[in-house]
Scaffold this active site. Sequence first.
Site, mmCIF file in Angstrom:
data_model
loop_
_atom_site.group_PDB
_atom_site.id
_atom_site.type_symbol
_atom_site.label_atom_id
_atom_site.label_comp_id
_atom_site.label_asym_id
_atom_site.label_seq_id
_atom_site.Cartn_x
_atom_site.Cartn_y
_atom_site.Cartn_z
ATOM 1 N N LYS A 102 -28.105 -12.666 -9.899
ATOM 2 C CA LYS A 102 -28.777 -11.371 -9.928
ATOM 3 C C LYS A 102 -28.319 -10.603 -8.695
ATOM 4 O O LYS A 102 -28.554 -11.023 -7.562
ATOM 5 C CB LYS A 102 -30.291 -11.571 -9.908
ATOM 6 C CG LYS A 102 -31.047 -10.269 -10.016
ATOM 7 C CD LYS A 102 -32.522 -10.533 -10.219
ATOM 8 C CE LYS A 102 -33.298 -9.276 -10.427
ATOM 9 N NZ LYS A 102 -33.058 -8.237 -9.446
ATOM 10 N N ASP A 118 -28.204 -7.691 -6.023
ATOM 11 C CA ASP A 118 -29.205 -6.799 -5.439
ATOM 12 C C ASP A 118 -28.545 -5.474 -5.066
ATOM 13 O O ASP A 118 -28.097 -5.274 -3.948
ATOM 14 C CB ASP A 118 -29.803 -7.472 -4.200
ATOM 15 C CG ASP A 118 -31.083 -6.794 -3.772
ATOM 16 O OD1 ASP A 118 -31.598 -5.956 -4.546
ATOM 17 O OD2 ASP A 118 -31.566 -7.097 -2.671
ATOM 18 N N CYS A 163 -24.960 5.412 27.657
ATOM 19 C CA CYS A 163 -24.625 5.441 29.072
ATOM 20 C C CYS A 163 -23.644 6.601 29.267
ATOM 21 O O CYS A 163 -22.692 6.727 28.505
ATOM 22 C CB CYS A 163 -23.979 4.108 29.450
ATOM 23 S SG CYS A 163 -23.120 4.158 31.012
ATOM 24 N N CYS A 165 -18.061 2.969 32.918
ATOM 25 C CA CYS A 165 -18.972 1.823 32.857
ATOM 26 C C CYS A 165 -18.190 0.587 32.404
ATOM 27 O O CYS A 165 -17.494 0.633 31.391
ATOM 28 C CB CYS A 165 -20.090 2.138 31.864
ATOM 29 S SG CYS A 165 -21.097 0.714 31.451
ATOM 30 N N ASP A 212 0.841 -1.202 0.000
ATOM 31 C CA ASP A 212 0.000 0.000 0.000
ATOM 32 C C ASP A 212 0.872 1.245 0.000
ATOM 33 O O ASP A 212 0.575 2.241 -0.626
ATOM 34 C CB ASP A 212 -0.880 0.042 1.254
ATOM 35 C CG ASP A 212 -1.949 -1.031 1.210
ATOM 36 O OD1 ASP A 212 -1.987 -1.766 0.201
ATOM 37 O OD2 ASP A 212 -2.717 -1.130 2.176
ATOM 38 N N GLU A 214 -24.335 -3.053 -11.892
ATOM 39 C CA GLU A 214 -24.936 -2.852 -10.587
ATOM 40 C C GLU A 214 -23.885 -2.325 -9.625
ATOM 41 O O GLU A 214 -22.793 -2.879 -9.535
ATOM 42 C CB GLU A 214 -25.431 -4.238 -10.118
ATOM 43 C CG GLU A 214 -26.588 -4.213 -9.216
ATOM 44 C CD GLU A 214 -27.932 -4.002 -9.937
ATOM 45 O OE1 GLU A 214 -27.967 -3.843 -11.169
ATOM 46 O OE2 GLU A 214 -28.933 -3.975 -9.221
ATOM 47 N N SER A 244 -35.770 -2.785 -17.661
ATOM 48 C CA SER A 244 -35.756 -3.645 -16.487
ATOM 49 C C SER A 244 -35.900 -5.090 -16.957
ATOM 50 O O SER A 244 -35.973 -5.340 -18.158
ATOM 51 C CB SER A 244 -36.916 -3.210 -15.614
ATOM 52 O OG SER A 244 -36.841 -3.869 -14.412
ATOM 53 N N LYS A 300 -36.271 -15.065 -9.272
ATOM 54 C CA LYS A 300 -35.915 -14.618 -7.919
ATOM 55 C C LYS A 300 -36.123 -15.726 -6.902
ATOM 56 O O LYS A 300 -37.116 -16.453 -6.950
ATOM 57 C CB LYS A 300 -36.767 -13.395 -7.542
ATOM 58 C CG LYS A 300 -36.543 -12.232 -8.494
ATOM 59 C CD LYS A 300 -36.124 -10.942 -7.879
ATOM 60 C CE LYS A 300 -37.024 -10.226 -6.989
ATOM 61 N NZ LYS A 300 -36.639 -8.864 -6.686
ATOM 62 N N CYS A 330 -28.236 2.588 32.711
ATOM 63 C CA CYS A 330 -27.408 1.609 31.999
ATOM 64 C C CYS A 330 -27.551 0.242 32.670
ATOM 65 O O CYS A 330 -27.368 0.134 33.889
ATOM 66 C CB CYS A 330 -25.954 2.067 32.022
ATOM 67 S SG CYS A 330 -24.821 0.813 31.422
ATOM 68 N N TYR A 342 -22.830 -6.107 -16.558
ATOM 69 C CA TYR A 342 -23.438 -7.282 -17.185
ATOM 70 C C TYR A 342 -24.200 -6.962 -18.470
ATOM 71 O O TYR A 342 -24.873 -7.827 -19.005
ATOM 72 C CB TYR A 342 -24.374 -7.972 -16.198
ATOM 73 C CG TYR A 342 -25.292 -7.006 -15.451
ATOM 74 C CD1 TYR A 342 -26.234 -6.242 -16.150
ATOM 75 C CD2 TYR A 342 -25.193 -6.838 -14.086
ATOM 76 C CE1 TYR A 342 -27.054 -5.345 -15.494
ATOM 77 C CE2 TYR A 342 -26.015 -5.939 -13.414
ATOM 78 C CZ TYR A 342 -26.943 -5.189 -14.127
ATOM 79 O OH TYR A 342 -27.740 -4.300 -13.484
ATOM 80 N N GLU A 391 -26.557 -15.951 -14.861
ATOM 81 C CA GLU A 391 -25.681 -15.126 -14.013
ATOM 82 C C GLU A 391 -26.383 -14.883 -12.686
ATOM 83 O O GLU A 391 -27.606 -14.907 -12.626
ATOM 84 C CB GLU A 391 -25.508 -13.714 -14.622
ATOM 85 C CG GLU A 391 -24.751 -13.649 -15.882
ATOM 86 C CD GLU A 391 -24.859 -12.257 -16.521
ATOM 87 O OE1 GLU A 391 -25.581 -11.388 -15.998
ATOM 88 O OE2 GLU A 391 -24.220 -12.068 -17.541
ATOM 89 N N CYS A 438 -23.948 -0.599 34.467
ATOM 90 C CA CYS A 438 -23.380 0.112 35.619
ATOM 91 C C CYS A 438 -24.417 0.905 36.403
ATOM 92 O O CYS A 438 -24.105 1.462 37.453
ATOM 93 C CB CYS A 438 -22.252 1.035 35.171
ATOM 94 S SG CYS A 438 -22.843 2.456 34.243
#
Length: 683
Positions: free
Chosen positions: A117, A119, A427, A432, A35, A175, A84, A315, A409, A227, A115, A412
């Site tokens: 689907k 969501d 709290c 605590c 990184d 998506e 759709s 689905k 709480c 897709y 494939e 405590c």
Amino acid sequence: MSDKAKAKQRIEELRTEIEAHNRLYYIDAKPDITDREYDQLLQSLEELERKFPEFESPTSPTQRVGGAPLENFESARHAVPMMSLSNTYSKEELVEFDHRIRKLIPEESFAYILEPKIDGVAISLRYENGELVRAVTRGDGTTGDDVTANIRTIHSIPLRLSDLMPPAVLEVRGEIYMDTAGFAKLNQQRQDAGQEPFANPRNACAGSLKQLDPREVAKRPLDAIFYATGKLDGISFETHEQMLQTLKGYGLRITPNYWLCQTIEEILDQLDVLENMRHEFPFEMDGGVIKVNERRLYEPLGYTAKSPRWAVAYKYEPEQAETTLRAISIQVGRTGVLTPVAELVPVLLAGSTVRRATLHNEDEIRRKDIKIGDKVIIEKAGEIIPAVVRVGTEKRTGEEVDFTMPTTCPVCGSDVEKREGEVALRCINLQCPAQVKNWIAHYASRGAMDINGLGEALVEQLVDSGLVKNPAELYSLKKVEVLGLERMGEKSADNLIKGIAESKQRPFDRVLFGLGIRHVGKGAATILANEFKTIDALMKADLQRLETIRDIGSIVGKSVVDYFQAPDALAVIAQLREAGVNFKQADTGGSDELEGLTFVLTGSLETMTREEGGDKIRTRGGKVSSSVSKNTSYLVAGENAGSKLEKAEELGVTVLNEEQFIALLGSDEKRKDQKAGQMGFGF
Ligand code: IVH
């Protein structure tokens, strides 16, 4: 070549190199640099772009962090409408789908592709000559919102396609989603901060895309899978599979699995296989999409008003179970937030026994009209903690009991409060035991001080026995005290004491993260540590100063200022300081021996990784760069040093082998042991 021409060339080289690393990291999950090295490349590019603003480009990898907030989203028209899919829940309907197609094109032979689907939230990206120019949501299918600035922050979406001859226009559709692990983490953070959690990953994703401040979006764990296509110019595909593979070649993420099937019967079998894999995907998957593979058949098959006739979605029923809510218990988190938890009669759901479900907060309990004793429907999506989705009010017997949140709480006994603008109860007692346990566990956790041998169970014992009331008290623990704990042997006690002592040397950014300042996650802690270098400098900073720092907003800023005004926090810091915990970003007794020197490390070192070598340089005030130039002070060359060594020799840069490098650091290492300032540093 003029300086300007050289800069232009170098900028282009750096962009291409960073894009290649992006792809390895985000798409192929096979990073080949650290990184840090990646950040250095990005920094070099940022510097050059700052010096030569004429070469700035919206598709440069430096442009991902998120631009200025928008007033509102512009509307944008889709060149090809975004349709759709027709949905079905029954296999009979899939057989009918197949019959319909065969009737429409009786002469043709073709295959299907199945494939998952996903969501999430549908998106259309437009690349012109390989550059991302626009990202638009589906909207009403004809016109959507231009969310380009937000989409740019998603690292797995290439800002430029990796192809030397990209098509004039490529619109890809897919998506945007939030992966299940990222969602769980985000919701936890929201809950800790007293904010309303998102109901599910799709809502979290849609909510994120609607943010007007791209810098906020950049913090959300969003991802994308493509897709389908929209408008194309200069490219065409014979099959869906070929299209997917081409997108993949461009560096666009496609579904991790798809199945090519010759008949609908094969698809029906495969749908069961897919359903069984449901929880293996890193995203929420709510069914399968079945598409004709041959794209030449799209036109003859045509479209209904809303959806194509060559594709259909199947689905799966959401995985739910009914059980009884026995009781509602309260969990107290690290920041003192009280979370109600449903205690359930155990029930089998999605392959595991569920005993508890989160109820988030009191508002949620009211909204769903949940009473103790109710029959409740619970749902589990992905790896997420199960949630109560609905109450079987029709099954009530009258025996059910209303629930109210406690006014004190449960751990405590202190009062609880609701802060302005928050839904959660907290709290108020910083001492605590629940808060203390969570705080110490956080302090000792891997991302923070990484204290070997100090797990949750041991933290529990240490706090319950009264031995430790805050993280600083860990450092005064004695072996005899630890030995008095249950199931604690000589060896474990030694290891624990050793692990605690070792943690004093952790870098300052980890210490800062470990303090558990609200809203200061790992990223913010690193930024603050790098900016202020010492805790004293940070403690002096006011809100105005904190807000000038990139990526530190007013929420983090306020929280930091508040934290350092609390007497309890100041007392813990004083204790930690006393114990010898590192409060300086450069842990060499404030060494700046290498200040003004720039190092490049190349080849493989025997006694350390390049990253460790880089850390040693930086903690002594030196800089590390990824490329050799005339500004390089030293090249540290390990085994198999390649082109960088040649370049250094060419430019007359001093080359150090590993031994010489260690010697250079070594005099400083010794110095560190003998306390700062006692020994000179010469080289
Ligand atoms: S194909 C012309 N493939 O589900 C339609 N859609 O309920 C092209 N979706 O509108 C869509 N996964 O937003 C397609 N593998 C997939 C999908 C997928 C999720 C979404 C998409 C679509 C909606 C229909």
